[in-house]
Scaffold this motif. Structure first.
Motif, PDB file in Angstrom:
ATOM      1  N   VAL A 121      17.930  73.945  67.541  1.00 22.49           N
ATOM      2  CA  VAL A 121      19.062  74.864  67.383  1.00 22.49           C
ATOM      3  C   VAL A 121      20.187  74.190  66.607  1.00 22.49           C
ATOM      4  N   THR A 122      20.454  72.916  66.922  1.00 17.03           N
ATOM      5  CA  THR A 122      21.497  72.187  66.202  1.00 17.03           C
ATOM      6  C   THR A 122      21.169  72.057  64.721  1.00 17.03           C
ATOM      7  N   ASN A 123      19.918  71.693  64.427  1.00 17.90           N
ATOM      8  CA  ASN A 123      19.511  71.534  63.030  1.00 17.90           C
ATOM      9  C   ASN A 123      19.549  72.857  62.275  1.00 17.90           C
ATOM     10  N   LEU A 124      19.118  73.924  62.930  1.00 15.51           N
ATOM     11  CA  LEU A 124      19.153  75.230  62.273  1.00 15.51           C
ATOM     12  C   LEU A 124      20.591  75.688  62.033  1.00 15.51           C
ATOM     13  N   THR A 125      21.474  75.358  62.962  1.00 14.29           N
ATOM     14  CA  THR A 125      22.892  75.704  62.769  1.00 14.29           C
ATOM     15  C   THR A 125      23.482  74.947  61.588  1.00 14.29           C
ATOM     16  N   LEU A 126      23.182  73.641  61.515  1.00 14.39           N
ATOM     17  CA  LEU A 126      23.661  72.840  60.387  1.00 14.39           C
ATOM     18  C   LEU A 126      23.066  73.339  59.075  1.00 14.39           C
ATOM     19  N   LEU A 127      21.778  73.709  59.107  1.00 10.55           N
ATOM     20  CA  LEU A 127      21.140  74.217  57.899  1.00 10.55           C
ATOM     21  C   LEU A 127      21.777  75.525  57.455  1.00 10.55           C
ATOM     22  N   SER A 128      22.095  76.382  58.425  1.00 16.14           N
ATOM     23  CA  SER A 128      22.724  77.656  58.084  1.00 16.14           C
ATOM     24  C   SER A 128      24.128  77.450  57.515  1.00 16.14           C
ATOM     25  N   SER A 129      24.840  76.426  58.001  1.00 11.51           N
ATOM     26  CA  SER A 129      26.222  76.214  57.561  1.00 11.51           C
ATOM     27  C   SER A 129      26.300  75.445  56.245  1.00 11.51           C
ATOM     28  N   PHE A 130      25.468  74.420  56.090  1.00 11.45           N
ATOM     29  CA  PHE A 130      25.594  73.533  54.925  1.00 11.45           C
ATOM     30  C   PHE A 130      24.347  73.491  54.041  1.00 11.45           C
ATOM     31  N   GLY A 131      23.287  74.118  54.478  1.00 11.92           N
ATOM     32  CA  GLY A 131      22.042  74.003  53.731  1.00 11.92           C
ATOM     33  C   GLY A 131      22.107  74.608  52.340  1.00 11.92           C
ATOM     34  N   GLN A 132      22.759  75.758  52.220  1.00 14.13           N
ATOM     35  CA  GLN A 132      22.806  76.413  50.914  1.00 14.13           C
ATOM     36  C   GLN A 132      23.559  75.570  49.892  1.00 14.13           C
ATOM     37  N   ASN A 133      24.718  75.059  50.322  1.00 13.93           N
ATOM     38  CA  ASN A 133      25.495  74.231  49.393  1.00 13.93           C
ATOM     39  C   ASN A 133      24.742  72.955  49.019  1.00 13.93           C
TER      40      ASN A 133
END
Length: 215
Positions: A121-133
């Motif tokens: 869940v933590t990794n998916l949250t980080l990916l959702s917040s910063f993954g695109q950039n």
């Protein structure tokens, strides 16, 4: 630095192409000079290859791959999967040691699964917040690297074209002189042969006259 320094003279822009017969003869001469084991034996000028040293784990894995055996062992992914909830915790007074051990094992499994899912869940949250950039920045960096490599490739192609044009120009400039020298060489060889033939004829005539005088 090369172990063997060799120079091959070639004038591809003015040399006449070889005939198939001449090419076959050249290849046969080359094969006659080659060692029969040249395809399986390294050249003596080459240093010996170092012997690889692997750990026991790598050696075992290489042997498994050589025998085409399936992979076994490793991390058990089932330990991170959600487990079915046990019926009820055993009572410390009436439960057996086996029941308590089973419950303790199920509880440890639940902790492991909860930690794994929490990390996901933590990794998916980080990916959702910063993954695109991060993905866009990575693409931009890769495009920059690609552009630099393409520019270097274009520059190398231009240098190659310049070198080939310069080589062709120099060869074409000396083509007439090369042909003239080749004709003179052939004429010189022909005259030498004529002189040798004439000398042999004179020698034979002189020898016959000496034999005739002695008789």
């Amino acid at each position: 630095m090369s172990l063997i320094n060799e120079s091959h003279d070639s004038l591809p822009y003015i040399d006449r192409p070889l005939t198939p017969t001449a090419t076959a003869k050249i290849h046969s001469l080359i094969r006659a000079e080659l060692d029969p084991a040249h395809t399986t034996t390294l050249h003596p000028s080459l240093p010996p290859l170092p012997q690889p040293v692997f750990s026991d784990l790598i050696t075992t894995e290489l042997e498994r791959l050589a025998q085409n055996q399936p992979f076994t062992g490793g991390v058990d992914p089932s330990r991170y999967e959600p487990q079915s909830k046990p019926a009820a915790p055993p009572s410390s007074s009436s439960s057996s040691a086996a029941e308590q051990d089973e419950w303790r094992s199920a509880l440890q499994q639940a902790y492991t699964t909860q930690t794994h899912l929490s990390n996901r869940v933590t990794n998916l949250t980080l990916l959702s917040s910063f993954g695109q950039n991060s993905w866009l920045i990575g693409n931009s960096q890769m495009e920059g690297v690609l552009g630099q490599l393409e520019r270097e490739l274009v520059a190398l192609k231009e240098e190659t074209d310049v070198t080939n044009r310069e080589r062709k120009r120099k060869q074409v400039e000396v083509q007439g002189e090369m042909e003239r020298l080749e004709r003179r060489w052939k004429e010189g060889v022909g005259k030498v042969l004529e002189i040798e033939v004439a000398s042999e004829m004179v020698f034979r005539e002189t020898l016959e006259k000496r034999r005739g005088g002695q008789s």
